[in-house]
Design a protein around this motif. Structure first.
Motif, PDB file in Angstrom:
ATOM      1  N   GLU A  47       0.827  -1.205   0.000  1.00 50.98           N
ATOM      2  CA  GLU A  47       0.000   0.000   0.000  1.00 50.98           C
ATOM      3  C   GLU A  47       0.865   1.261   0.000  1.00 50.98           C
ATOM      4  OE1 GLU A  47      -2.646  -0.433   3.324  1.00 50.98           O
ATOM      5  OE2 GLU A  47      -3.820  -1.994   2.331  1.00 50.98           O
ATOM      6  N   SER A  48       1.950   1.235   0.744  1.00 50.14           N
ATOM      7  CA  SER A  48       2.859   2.384   0.777  1.00 50.14           C
ATOM      8  C   SER A  48       3.435   2.664  -0.602  1.00 50.14           C
ATOM      9  CB  SER A  48       4.009   2.135   1.756  1.00 50.14           C
ATOM     10  OG  SER A  48       3.550   2.037   3.061  1.00 50.14           O
ATOM     11  N   VAL A  49       3.799   1.612  -1.306  1.00 53.34           N
ATOM     12  CA  VAL A  49       4.368   1.763  -2.646  1.00 53.34           C
ATOM     13  C   VAL A  49       3.315   2.293  -3.611  1.00 53.34           C
ATOM     14  CG1 VAL A  49       5.296   0.489  -4.617  1.00 53.34           C
ATOM     15  CG2 VAL A  49       6.171   0.054  -2.325  1.00 53.34           C
ATOM     16  N   LEU A  50       2.100   1.774  -3.530  1.00 48.25           N
ATOM     17  CA  LEU A  50       1.059   2.200  -4.457  1.00 48.25           C
ATOM     18  C   LEU A  50       0.594   3.627  -4.179  1.00 48.25           C
ATOM     19  CD1 LEU A  50      -0.928  -1.124  -4.878  1.00 48.25           C
ATOM     20  CD2 LEU A  50       0.681  -0.054  -6.476  1.00 48.25           C
ATOM     21  N   LEU A  52       2.719   5.968  -3.697  1.00 44.01           N
ATOM     22  CA  LEU A  52       3.697   6.719  -4.491  1.00 44.01           C
ATOM     23  C   LEU A  52       3.395   6.634  -5.981  1.00 44.01           C
ATOM     24  CD1 LEU A  52       6.991   5.604  -2.726  1.00 44.01           C
ATOM     25  CD2 LEU A  52       5.936   7.858  -2.610  1.00 44.01           C
ATOM     26  N   HIS A  53       2.754   5.559  -6.381  1.00 49.50           N
ATOM     27  CA  HIS A  53       2.443   5.320  -7.794  1.00 49.50           C
ATOM     28  C   HIS A  53       0.948   4.997  -7.923  1.00 49.50           C
ATOM     29  CE1 HIS A  53       6.712   5.304  -8.681  1.00 49.50           C
ATOM     30  NE2 HIS A  53       6.886   4.482  -7.671  1.00 49.50           N
ATOM     31  N   PRO A  54       0.085   6.018  -7.710  1.00 47.59           N
ATOM     32  CA  PRO A  54      -1.367   5.787  -7.758  1.00 47.59           C
ATOM     33  C   PRO A  54      -1.793   5.186  -9.094  1.00 47.59           C
ATOM     34  CG  PRO A  54      -0.867   8.029  -7.023  1.00 47.59           C
ATOM     35  CD  PRO A  54       0.419   7.413  -7.483  1.00 47.59           C
ATOM     36  N   GLY A  55      -2.650   4.200  -9.020  1.00 46.36           N
ATOM     37  CA  GLY A  55      -3.121   3.530 -10.227  1.00 46.36           C
ATOM     38  C   GLY A  55      -2.126   2.526 -10.773  1.00 46.36           C
ATOM     39  N   GLY A  56      -1.004   2.357 -10.065  1.00 46.42           N
ATOM     40  CA  GLY A  56       0.020   1.422 -10.497  1.00 46.42           C
ATOM     41  C   GLY A  56      -0.347  -0.017 -10.176  1.00 46.42           C
ATOM     42  N   ARG A  57       0.463  -0.916 -10.707  1.00 42.36           N
ATOM     43  CA  ARG A  57       0.254  -2.351 -10.498  1.00 42.36           C
ATOM     44  C   ARG A  57       1.589  -2.984 -10.146  1.00 42.36           C
ATOM     45  NH1 ARG A  57       0.655  -6.013 -14.578  1.00 42.36           N
ATOM     46  NH2 ARG A  57       0.697  -4.276 -16.034  1.00 42.36           N
ATOM     47  N   ILE A  58       1.616  -3.746  -9.072  1.00 43.27           N
ATOM     48  CA  ILE A  58       2.831  -4.443  -8.650  1.00 43.27           C
ATOM     49  C   ILE A  58       2.935  -5.730  -9.453  1.00 43.27           C
ATOM     50  CG2 ILE A  58       4.012  -5.592  -6.744  1.00 43.27           C
ATOM     51  CD1 ILE A  58       2.546  -3.587  -4.876  1.00 43.27           C
ATOM     52  N   SER A  59       4.063  -5.891 -10.156  1.00 43.00           N
ATOM     53  CA  SER A  59       4.214  -7.067 -11.010  1.00 43.00           C
ATOM     54  C   SER A  59       5.116  -8.133 -10.409  1.00 43.00           C
ATOM     55  CB  SER A  59       4.751  -6.662 -12.389  1.00 43.00           C
ATOM     56  OG  SER A  59       6.009  -6.034 -12.262  1.00 43.00           O
ATOM     57  N   GLU A  60       5.988  -7.729  -9.491  1.00 44.83           N
ATOM     58  CA  GLU A  60       6.912  -8.705  -8.911  1.00 44.83           C
ATOM     59  C   GLU A  60       7.355  -8.221  -7.535  1.00 44.83           C
ATOM     60  OE1 GLU A  60      11.273 -10.477 -10.019  1.00 44.83           O
ATOM     61  OE2 GLU A  60       9.926 -10.011 -11.673  1.00 44.83           O
ATOM     62  N   LYS A  79       0.479   3.928 -13.920  1.00 45.42           N
ATOM     63  CA  LYS A  79      -0.683   4.047 -14.814  1.00 45.42           C
ATOM     64  C   LYS A  79      -0.299   4.489 -16.227  1.00 45.42           C
ATOM     65  CE  LYS A  79      -1.618   8.704 -13.348  1.00 45.42           C
ATOM     66  NZ  LYS A  79      -2.419   9.616 -12.624  1.00 45.42           N
ATOM     67  N   ASP A  80       0.903   5.082 -16.383  1.00 41.37           N
ATOM     68  CA  ASP A  80       1.385   5.518 -17.690  1.00 41.37           C
ATOM     69  C   ASP A  80       2.256   4.468 -18.375  1.00 41.37           C
ATOM     70  OD1 ASP A  80       0.120   8.038 -17.394  1.00 41.37           O
ATOM     71  OD2 ASP A  80       1.802   8.719 -16.159  1.00 41.37           O
ATOM     72  N   GLY A  81       2.382   3.288 -17.759  1.00 37.45           N
ATOM     73  CA  GLY A  81       3.168   2.210 -18.348  1.00 37.45           C
ATOM     74  C   GLY A  81       4.652   2.277 -18.055  1.00 37.45           C
ATOM     75  N   ILE A  82       5.049   3.134 -17.120  1.00 36.66           N
ATOM     76  CA  ILE A  82       6.454   3.253 -16.749  1.00 36.66           C
ATOM     77  C   ILE A  82       6.763   2.263 -15.627  1.00 36.66           C
ATOM     78  CG2 ILE A  82       8.232   4.797 -15.809  1.00 36.66           C
ATOM     79  CD1 ILE A  82       6.609   7.125 -17.082  1.00 36.66           C
ATOM     80  N   LYS A  83       7.864   1.527 -15.794  1.00 34.52           N
ATOM     81  CA  LYS A  83       8.269   0.549 -14.785  1.00 34.52           C
ATOM     82  C   LYS A  83       9.158   1.220 -13.745  1.00 34.52           C
ATOM     83  CE  LYS A  83       8.155  -3.543 -17.710  1.00 34.52           C
ATOM     84  NZ  LYS A  83       8.952  -4.647 -18.258  1.00 34.52           N
ATOM     85  N   TRP A  84       8.949   0.857 -12.490  1.00 38.57           N
ATOM     86  CA  TRP A  84       9.707   1.390 -11.369  1.00 38.57           C
ATOM     87  C   TRP A  84      10.300   0.254 -10.556  1.00 38.57           C
ATOM     88  CZ3 TRP A  84      10.152   6.662 -10.418  1.00 38.57           C
ATOM     89  CH2 TRP A  84       9.351   7.478 -11.220  1.00 38.57           C
ATOM     90  N   ASP A  85      11.540   0.418 -10.124  1.00 36.03           N
ATOM     91  CA  ASP A  85      12.174  -0.478  -9.165  1.00 36.03           C
ATOM     92  C   ASP A  85      12.093   0.193  -7.800  1.00 36.03           C
ATOM     93  OD1 ASP A  85      12.958  -2.531 -10.872  1.00 36.03           O
ATOM     94  OD2 ASP A  85      14.799  -1.496 -11.428  1.00 36.03           O
TER      95      ASP A  85
END
Length: 102
Positions: A47-50, A52-60, A79-85
């Motif tokens: 939840e803390s990570v999301l 920071l990246h509202p509308g994002g999806r955790i993939s791994e 949500k814009d398709g940008i991957k974040w580590d």
């Protein structure tokens, strides 16, 4: 030539030492650590990570022990398709790394 070989061996030993200090933890170990209160609940970390990246999806996700610390690593697609580590201290929930994936 001898000097080159020595430098090469030192580099390989340094790399191996770094690898030896990081260990992936399996799901059973992670649950035990969470239940013992050693690390935070994964849902709250996610939840803390999301936030920071509202509308994002955790993939791994991955839990590692590095130099005696528990590190929670995530890959997030915003949500814009940008991957974040993202890396968090799994004990405190402190954000350690949050940058775009190359």
């Amino acid at each position: 030539m001898k000097r080159f070989t020595t430098v090469g061996m030192i580099a390989v030993l340094g790399l191996c030492a770094g690898i030896a200090n990081a260990r992936d933890l399996g799901p059973d170990e992670a649950v035990k650590l969470r239940d013992a209160g050693t690390i935070k609940d994964f849902q709250s970390l996610n939840e803390s990570v999301l936030k920071l990246h509202p509308g994002g999806r955790i993939s791994e996700t991955e839990l590692e022990q590095e130099y005696g610390k528990y590190i929670y690593q995530l890959e997030v697609m915003d949500k814009d398709g940008i991957k974040w580590d993202v890396e968090m201290d799994a004990t405190t929930g402190k954000m350690l790394k949050n940058h775009q994936d190359d």
